[in-house]
Design a protein around this motif. Structure first.
Motif, PDB file in Angstrom:
ATOM      1  N   ALA A 179     -20.605 -29.054 -12.323  1.00  0.00           N
ATOM      2  CA  ALA A 179     -21.905 -28.534 -11.889  1.00  0.00           C
ATOM      3  C   ALA A 179     -22.336 -27.341 -12.743  1.00  0.00           C
ATOM      4  O   ALA A 179     -23.518 -27.205 -13.088  1.00  0.00           O
ATOM      5  N   LEU A 180     -21.378 -26.463 -13.106  1.00  0.00           N
ATOM      6  CA  LEU A 180     -21.713 -25.362 -14.008  1.00  0.00           C
ATOM      7  C   LEU A 180     -22.206 -25.888 -15.352  1.00  0.00           C
ATOM      8  O   LEU A 180     -23.173 -25.378 -15.930  1.00  0.00           O
ATOM      9  N   THR A 181     -21.558 -26.929 -15.843  1.00  0.00           N
ATOM     10  CA  THR A 181     -21.959 -27.557 -17.109  1.00  0.00           C
ATOM     11  C   THR A 181     -23.394 -28.067 -17.033  1.00  0.00           C
ATOM     12  O   THR A 181     -24.156 -27.986 -18.006  1.00  0.00           O
ATOM     13  N   LEU A 182     -23.773 -28.570 -15.856  1.00  0.00           N
ATOM     14  CA  LEU A 182     -25.084 -29.205 -15.681  1.00  0.00           C
ATOM     15  C   LEU A 182     -26.152 -28.247 -15.174  1.00  0.00           C
ATOM     16  O   LEU A 182     -27.216 -28.686 -14.732  1.00  0.00           O
ATOM     17  N   GLY A 183     -25.877 -26.936 -15.234  1.00  0.00           N
ATOM     18  CA  GLY A 183     -26.931 -25.954 -14.960  1.00  0.00           C
ATOM     19  C   GLY A 183     -26.888 -25.273 -13.618  1.00  0.00           C
ATOM     20  O   GLY A 183     -27.911 -24.799 -13.128  1.00  0.00           O
ATOM     21  N   LEU A 184     -25.710 -25.172 -13.015  1.00  0.00           N
ATOM     22  CA  LEU A 184     -25.591 -24.574 -11.690  1.00  0.00           C
ATOM     23  C   LEU A 184     -26.202 -23.178 -11.612  1.00  0.00           C
ATOM     24  O   LEU A 184     -26.860 -22.831 -10.622  1.00  0.00           O
ATOM     25  N   MET A 185     -26.005 -22.366 -12.630  1.00  0.00           N
ATOM     26  CA  MET A 185     -26.462 -20.987 -12.573  1.00  0.00           C
ATOM     27  C   MET A 185     -27.982 -20.865 -12.686  1.00  0.00           C
ATOM     28  O   MET A 185     -28.542 -19.819 -12.380  1.00  0.00           O
ATOM     29  N   ASP A 186     -28.653 -21.932 -13.124  1.00  0.00           N
ATOM     30  CA  ASP A 186     -30.114 -21.930 -13.206  1.00  0.00           C
ATOM     31  C   ASP A 186     -30.764 -22.602 -11.997  1.00  0.00           C
ATOM     32  O   ASP A 186     -31.786 -22.125 -11.497  1.00  0.00           O
ATOM     33  N   ASP A 187     -30.173 -23.691 -11.531  1.00  0.00           N
ATOM     34  CA  ASP A 187     -30.748 -24.441 -10.399  1.00  0.00           C
ATOM     35  C   ASP A 187     -29.598 -25.105  -9.646  1.00  0.00           C
ATOM     36  O   ASP A 187     -29.208 -26.235  -9.951  1.00  0.00           O
ATOM     37  N   PRO A 188     -29.027 -24.419  -8.660  1.00  0.00           N
ATOM     38  CA  PRO A 188     -27.838 -24.951  -7.979  1.00  0.00           C
ATOM     39  C   PRO A 188     -28.040 -26.313  -7.331  1.00  0.00           C
ATOM     40  O   PRO A 188     -27.138 -27.158  -7.375  1.00  0.00           O
ATOM     41  N   VAL A 189     -29.187 -26.551  -6.734  1.00  0.00           N
ATOM     42  CA  VAL A 189     -29.405 -27.818  -6.035  1.00  0.00           C
ATOM     43  C   VAL A 189     -29.488 -28.970  -7.039  1.00  0.00           C
ATOM     44  O   VAL A 189     -28.829 -30.004  -6.875  1.00  0.00           O
ATOM     45  N   ALA A 190     -30.267 -28.782  -8.093  1.00  0.00           N
ATOM     46  CA  ALA A 190     -30.389 -29.839  -9.109  1.00  0.00           C
ATOM     47  C   ALA A 190     -29.059 -30.089  -9.812  1.00  0.00           C
ATOM     48  O   ALA A 190     -28.684 -31.248 -10.061  1.00  0.00           O
ATOM     49  N   ALA A 191     -28.331 -29.021 -10.126  1.00  0.00           N
ATOM     50  CA  ALA A 191     -27.061 -29.174 -10.834  1.00  0.00           C
ATOM     51  C   ALA A 191     -26.017 -29.857  -9.957  1.00  0.00           C
ATOM     52  O   ALA A 191     -25.252 -30.709 -10.432  1.00  0.00           O
ATOM     53  N   MET A 192     -25.971 -29.486  -8.677  1.00  0.00           N
ATOM     54  CA  MET A 192     -25.012 -30.131  -7.781  1.00  0.00           C
ATOM     55  C   MET A 192     -25.356 -31.604  -7.631  1.00  0.00           C
ATOM     56  O   MET A 192     -24.468 -32.473  -7.612  1.00  0.00           O
ATOM     57  N   GLY A 193     -26.650 -31.903  -7.544  1.00  0.00           N
ATOM     58  CA  GLY A 193     -27.061 -33.304  -7.469  1.00  0.00           C
ATOM     59  C   GLY A 193     -26.678 -34.079  -8.712  1.00  0.00           C
ATOM     60  O   GLY A 193     -26.187 -35.214  -8.629  1.00  0.00           O
ATOM     61  N   ALA A 194     -26.881 -33.477  -9.883  1.00  0.00           N
ATOM     62  CA  ALA A 194     -26.530 -34.150 -11.139  1.00  0.00           C
ATOM     63  C   ALA A 194     -25.027 -34.365 -11.240  1.00  0.00           C
ATOM     64  O   ALA A 194     -24.563 -35.417 -11.716  1.00  0.00           O
ATOM     65  N   ALA A 195     -24.242 -33.382 -10.808  1.00  0.00           N
ATOM     66  CA  ALA A 195     -22.789 -33.515 -10.858  1.00  0.00           C
ATOM     67  C   ALA A 195     -22.308 -34.639  -9.954  1.00  0.00           C
ATOM     68  O   ALA A 195     -21.442 -35.447 -10.336  1.00  0.00           O
ATOM     69  N   ILE A 196     -22.854 -34.715  -8.753  1.00  0.00           N
ATOM     70  CA  ILE A 196     -22.442 -35.770  -7.822  1.00  0.00           C
ATOM     71  C   ILE A 196     -22.886 -37.133  -8.325  1.00  0.00           C
ATOM     72  O   ILE A 196     -22.134 -38.114  -8.217  1.00  0.00           O
ATOM     73  N   ARG A 197     -24.069 -37.215  -8.896  1.00  0.00           N
ATOM     74  CA  ARG A 197     -24.510 -38.492  -9.450  1.00  0.00           C
ATOM     75  C   ARG A 197     -23.594 -38.937 -10.591  1.00  0.00           C
ATOM     76  O   ARG A 197     -23.300 -40.128 -10.742  1.00  0.00           O
ATOM     77  N   MET A 198     -23.104 -37.986 -11.382  1.00  0.00           N
ATOM     78  CA  MET A 198     -22.170 -38.349 -12.438  1.00  0.00           C
ATOM     79  C   MET A 198     -20.851 -38.842 -11.842  1.00  0.00           C
ATOM     80  O   MET A 198     -20.267 -39.827 -12.320  1.00  0.00           O
TER      81      MET A 198
END
Length: 279
Positions: free
Chosen positions: A153-172
């Motif tokens: 999730a940190l790789t996918l932008g957690l520090m900028d947009d936690p909800v979007a990054a967590m969603g992207a991580a789970i989708r991966m």
């Protein structure tokens, strides 16, 4: 799996909820009525932000002792005061019992904890770990699926947009899992904070996620239970997110719906749909 709680509000002695509540987190470590495992004795963690320093790097304490048997946890949670803290008791499924596998995990001013599992993690571990940004990879110290999910999730932008990054991580996680023939790759509740806001996620690929609740407004509770002495310990802006309620009083804790992120800020709670589109 595990049990956890997250607190945000006025500076509070953490033992108030970790140790002293009717169904405190330590009590849930011994007997968790709503948990998949009744006993969560494979270590614990406590992470907290210093009073008067919102968004500073948090401190944490991890131990492989059962939470109910650790005097250091009692001493620490009765000695500090914090406006935001996380605590977690662990029921290990496969990864070894060691301090680096205890939650919460920390990166700079961020903390993360998880109750649940990435299904058949040994089959997807290589793909998911190699998807972590090379600059973040050295910070992965343990062997859990939860820590990999955090750094993904940190790789996918957690520090900028936690909800979007967590969603992207789970989708991966789901995409890689499905590629390996895993029907329901993701299960769990997740708490994330930057030291100011808490994001609490309830989601599973199967749509049958572990339990998650948050407290109701303190002023409302005082109207409901005017004789409850314990409520005097809390200020109007104090808020808790928990794996399961800390007491038996009806209406004190509200369940977070399936596929939802509960956002806890100074203004109160806000619920948003989370990954409600089909995977």
């Amino acid at each position: 799996m595990c049990r956890w709680l997250a607190y945000s509000g006025g500076a509070l002695q953490p033992s108030t909820v970790i140790l002293d509540a009717q169904h405190s987190l330590v009590a849930q470590a011994l007997n968790s009525p709503l948990g998949k495992e009744t006993v969560n004795g494979d270590g614990f963690g406590f992470g907290w932000y210093p009073e008067g320093q919102p968004g500073a790097e948090p401190a944490y304490f991890h131990s492989i002792e059962p939470a109910w048997n650790d005097q250091n946890l009692r001493e620490l949670t009765r000695s500090v005061r914090s406006p935001l803290f996380f605590s977690h008791v662990r029921a290990a499924i496969a990864p070894p019992i060691q301090q680096t596998n205890c939650h919460p995990f920390r990166y700079k001013n961020w903390m993360f904890m998880h109750n649940g599992a990435l299904a058949d993690f040994s089959r997807v571990k290589r793909d998911l770990t190699f998807a972590v940004d090379p600059s973040l990879y050295p910070h992965i110290l343990g062997t859990t699926d939860s820590e990999v999910l955090f750094y993904l999730a940190l790789t996918l932008g957690l520090m900028d947009d936690p909800v979007a990054a967590m969603g992207a991580a789970i989708r991966m996680v789901e995409m890689v899992g499905h590629d390996h023939g895993i029907a329901f790759p993701m299960q769990g509740t997740v708490a994330i904070t930057d030291g100011v806001t808490i994001w609490a996620f309830r989601y599973s690929s199967q749509g049958r996620t572990r339990s998650l609740f948050h407290s109701v407004d303190v002023e409302t509770l005082r109207e409901m239970y005017p004789d409850a002495e314990r409520l005097k310990l809390f200020a109007p802006g104090d808020r808790l997110v928990v794996s399961e309620p800390l007491n038996d009083l009806p209406g004190v804790f509200q369940e977070v719906p399936e596929s939802t992120v509960a956002i806890v800020a100074a203004s109160g709670y806000r619920h948003e749909p989370f990954l409600t589109d089909s995977a």
